[in-house]
Design a protein around this motif. Structure first.
Motif, short mmCIF file in Angstrom:
data_model
loop_
_atom_site.label_atom_id
_atom_site.label_comp_id
_atom_site.label_asym_id
_atom_site.label_seq_id
_atom_site.Cartn_x
_atom_site.Cartn_y
_atom_site.Cartn_z
N ASP A 89 33.96 42.36 28.41
CA ASP A 89 34.87 41.47 29.13
C ASP A 89 34.49 41.34 30.60
O ASP A 89 35.17 40.64 31.35
N LEU A 91 32.38 39.60 33.18
CA LEU A 91 31.60 38.35 33.17
C LEU A 91 30.49 38.35 34.24
O LEU A 91 29.43 37.77 34.02
N THR A 132 37.62 29.51 35.94
CA THR A 132 36.20 29.19 35.81
C THR A 132 35.97 28.41 34.53
O THR A 132 36.90 28.17 33.75
N VAL A 137 39.60 34.36 35.18
CA VAL A 137 38.85 35.56 35.53
C VAL A 137 39.57 36.25 36.67
O VAL A 137 40.02 35.61 37.62
N ASP A 139 39.00 38.40 39.75
CA ASP A 139 37.88 38.71 40.66
C ASP A 139 38.29 39.88 41.54
O ASP A 139 39.30 39.83 42.24
N GLY A 157 33.83 40.37 38.13
CA GLY A 157 34.67 39.38 37.45
C GLY A 157 35.05 39.85 36.06
O GLY A 157 34.17 40.04 35.21
N SER A 159 37.12 39.17 32.60
CA SER A 159 37.70 38.06 31.83
C SER A 159 39.14 38.40 31.39
O SER A 159 39.45 39.52 30.98
N ARG A 160 40.02 37.40 31.48
CA ARG A 160 41.43 37.60 31.05
C ARG A 160 41.63 37.21 29.59
O ARG A 160 42.70 37.45 29.02
#
Length: 680
Positions: A89, A91, A132, A137, A139, A157, A159-160
């Motif tokens: 997850d 990125l 994105t 995302v 950050d 980053g 990922s959600r």
């Protein structure tokens, strides 16, 4: 619209209402709890993801401090790639120096320079959510610090999408669990509603049975143990023993020590402490069913009592109506408006109407105008004062003149107010005729005695006339004078014959003698006058001796004596008094009869003249003075004697009227008669 919806909901069955109510309650509660748990879990997952990303970034910044200080780009690259490859997850990861120059990154294509423009301050809130091409995302910006010197910053980053997938999965689980719990609750509600409605339906069915007249219903469930089983008292005489329909705490007069002589609901407080109550008492519906059974039993008992009372009243009404229709007296009931509500058969027949026709009529409908007005005045006086009216009236009809003895009394209701009038009338026409005949016979008897006296006085001079006429006839030689004397002799003998007939008429002829039961003759005369005397408040007390011997005499003539004495006593009293009639056998064998009254008595100067013909102390038109004279003659004819005393000695009065019950000194007539043996 709301009213229609409310009516539809109100008309639903109780079971449906319970199910819908519990289902809505469970659904609302489940959704509320599910949404609350979902929100909490989503927030927790997001917070956990943020903490995880921050931990990864901080750890990487710590490891990159030494390579960054030594500017060892290989180590920097290896550390960044290792972290990037380790987590799916993640990125991107890149490292910048203090001037913002990118020292290492994981982008396979070109480096997106736009990232350098956002989240530049590592001291600001972390992480920053960015949108994105690969989705949302988080950050993270963490400074690389060695000692107190800042060497650069690490950007990561995260990922959600994975977090959102976990949130959706958790929400699905929560939804499934909520639906399961709601479904289970609805199933339980169905069972509960069925249990409740079944018991309520039993109550409804029992109520319908009661409406149809069947009171032998039982709604309450049978007991596992009855009170006599639990208490082991052995009191078979207790009202609760053997009663399977009613609980003992609803019964009156049970023999328990705590509730004896107490009735429901006063005994329920003491019964709550009883082991029988604790063992058998149920919920509110069970209590309602038991009370319903008690109500059914009570109603049945009351209906049986009312039915029995109704039968008794019907029998009494039938008997009373039979008596009213059989009696020759006129009986009628009028209400406060003087309208007839009841009339006996004799009353209706006299006016030629049926009972149905008589009910609802007034005096103006059945009497002449003047007579009706008189009745209305009298009736309203009774209604106003409450005093009864007693009088004698006469009617002249085609069949002749009729006399009636009238009694009108007020009728009271339960609160003591006058609700109407009761009329009782007796036809006394025959009694009036008998009284007239008796007066006439007394006059004729006294006239005969007077004629006898006159004839006796005339007989002496007639004898002298006849004697001297016969002497002259013997001495005369004149034929013409002799013929005249013969005429005088003949007419004188005719006069003597007339005088002899008058004397024979005046003498008491020898009546037919027979054995007479004196008590029986007294009973008959008392029965004849008792009702008429009672209307004047005069009570006749009989104290007749037992096993009296028979008399030798004429029963009817003796009854005339008793009637004369009773009437004289009643006339002396007037109203409200007593007459005591006694009979007994004297030691010498004679029978003594006494008639004593509580009237004003006889003055001493009149005692020696009381049996003389035509002597009376009554008002003009009230008596002839012959009654006691005739009675004296009848008693003398029977070989007896009659005497009078005033005031009355105590021995001739009953204990019920002497001495306080008497209104005056009174008078007593004492008659002594020989028996059959004495009279031969």
């Amino acid at each position: 619209m709301n009213k229609d919806l409310f009516k539809r909901l109100y008309s639903l069955r109780f079971r449906t209402k319970i199910i819908l109510g519990m289902a809505l309650m469970l659904i609302c509660s489940g959704l509320t709890i599910g949404l609350f748990l979902s929100a909490m879990s989503s927030r927790a997952l997001l917070d956990e993801g943020k903490k995880r990303g921050m931990a990864l970034t901080s750890g990487l910044a710590f490891r990159l401090a030494e390579p960054l200080l030594a500017m060892d780009f290989l180590r920097m690259k290896n550390s960044i790639d290792n972290n990037f490859d380790q987590y799916d997850d993640v990125l991107y990861i890149f490292l910048t120096d203090t001037n913002g120059n990118v020292l290492s990154h994981t982008f396979s294509g070109g480096f997106p320079s736009d990232l350098l423009k956002v989240n530049t301050d590592s001291r600001g809130p972390q992480p920053l959510l960015l949108g994105t091409e690969r989705g949302a995302v988080y950050d993270f910006n963490v400074s690389v610090i060695l000692g107190e010197q800042t060497l650069g910053s690490v950007r990561l980053g995260l990922s959600r999408d994975n977090m959102d997938a976990q949130i959706r999965q958790q929400r699905l689980i929560i939804l499934i669990c909520t639906l399961g719990v709601v479904s289970l609750g609805i199933v339980l509600a169905l069972g509960f509603a069925r249990t409740v409605t079944l018991r309520l339906n039993r109550l409804r069915e029992s109520a319908e049975e009661i409406v149809r007249g069947n009171l032998n219903v039982q709604v309450g469930s049978p007991l596992e143990k009855n009170c006599w089983d639990i208490m082991e008292c052995g009191r078979t005489d207790c009202p609760a023993h053997g009663d399977l329909r009613q609980r003992c705490w609803y019964l009156t007069g049970t023999l328990c020590l705590n509730c004896q002589d107490k009735a429901y609901p006063h005994k329920i407080e003491s019964c709550r402490l009883c082991p029988v109550f604790r063992y058998n008492f149920g919920d509110e519906i069970q209590e309602l069913a038991e009370v319903f059974d008690v109500m059914a039993v009570t109603i049945k008992r009351h209906i049986e009592e009312l039915t029995e009372r109704e039968k008794t009243i019907a029998r009494q009404q039938g008997l009373l109506k039979t008596v009213m229709n059989v009696t020759p007296d006129f009986i009628a009931l009028q209400d406060k408006d003087l309208t007839y509500r009841f009339a006996s058969k004799a009353f209706c027949d006299y006016f030629g109407l049926s009972e149905d026709e008589m009910v609802g009529k007034t005096d103006s409908d059945i009497f002449a105008k003047k007579q009706a007005e008189l009745h209305v005045r009298e009736d309203r006086q009774i209604l106003r004062t409450g005093r009864p009216l007693i009088k004698e009236i006469t009617f002249r009809r085609l069949a002749g003149q009729h006399w009636f003895h009238i009694v009108k009394v007020p009728v009271y209701d339960q609160d003591g107010s006058i609700m109407g009038l009761l009329l009782a009338a007796r036809d006394i026409s025959m009694l009036k005729k008998i009284q007239e005949q008796l007066i006439q016979s007394q006059k004729m008897e006294d006239l005969g005695r007077l004629a006898g006296g006159v004839a006796h006085e005339i007989n002496t001079p007639l004898g002298i006339i006849l004697g001297y006429t016969q002497l002259l006839m013997d001495d005369t030689m004149d034929q013409e004078f002799l013929e005249n004397l013969q005429v005088v002799e003949k007419q004188t003998k005719i006069c003597r014959k007339i005088v002899s007939d008058l004397l024979g008429f005046s003498r008491h002829a020898q009546s037919v003698r027979e054995a007479v039961d004196l008590n029986e003759s007294l009973h008959e005369v008392v029965h004849l006058v008792k009702h008429a005397f009672s209307l004047k408040g005069i009570d006749i007390v009989q104290q007749l001796g037992e096993t009296l011997p028979l008399l030798a005499g004429n029963k009817e003539r003796l009854k005339q004596v008793w009637l004369n004495l009773l009437n004289n006593g009643a006339d002396a009293i007037g109203r409200d008094g007593s007459i005591v009639v006694r009979s007994r056998q004297e030691p010498d064998g004679q029978i003594e009869v006494s008639v004593a009254d509580t009237g004003p008595g006889i003055p001493p100067e009149h005692l020696n003249k009381i049996f003389d013909p035509f002597f009376t102390t009554k008002q003009v038109g009230k008596g002839t003075g012959l009654g006691l004279s005739v009675s004296f003659g009848i008693i003398k004819e029977h070989g007896g004697a009659i005497s009078v005393q005033s005031p009355v000695p105590a021995e001739y009065l009953s204990d019920a009227v002497a001495p306080s019950g008497s209104s005056g000194p009174g008078a007593v007539f004492v008659i002594k008669l020989p028996t059959v043996q004495q009279g031969g």
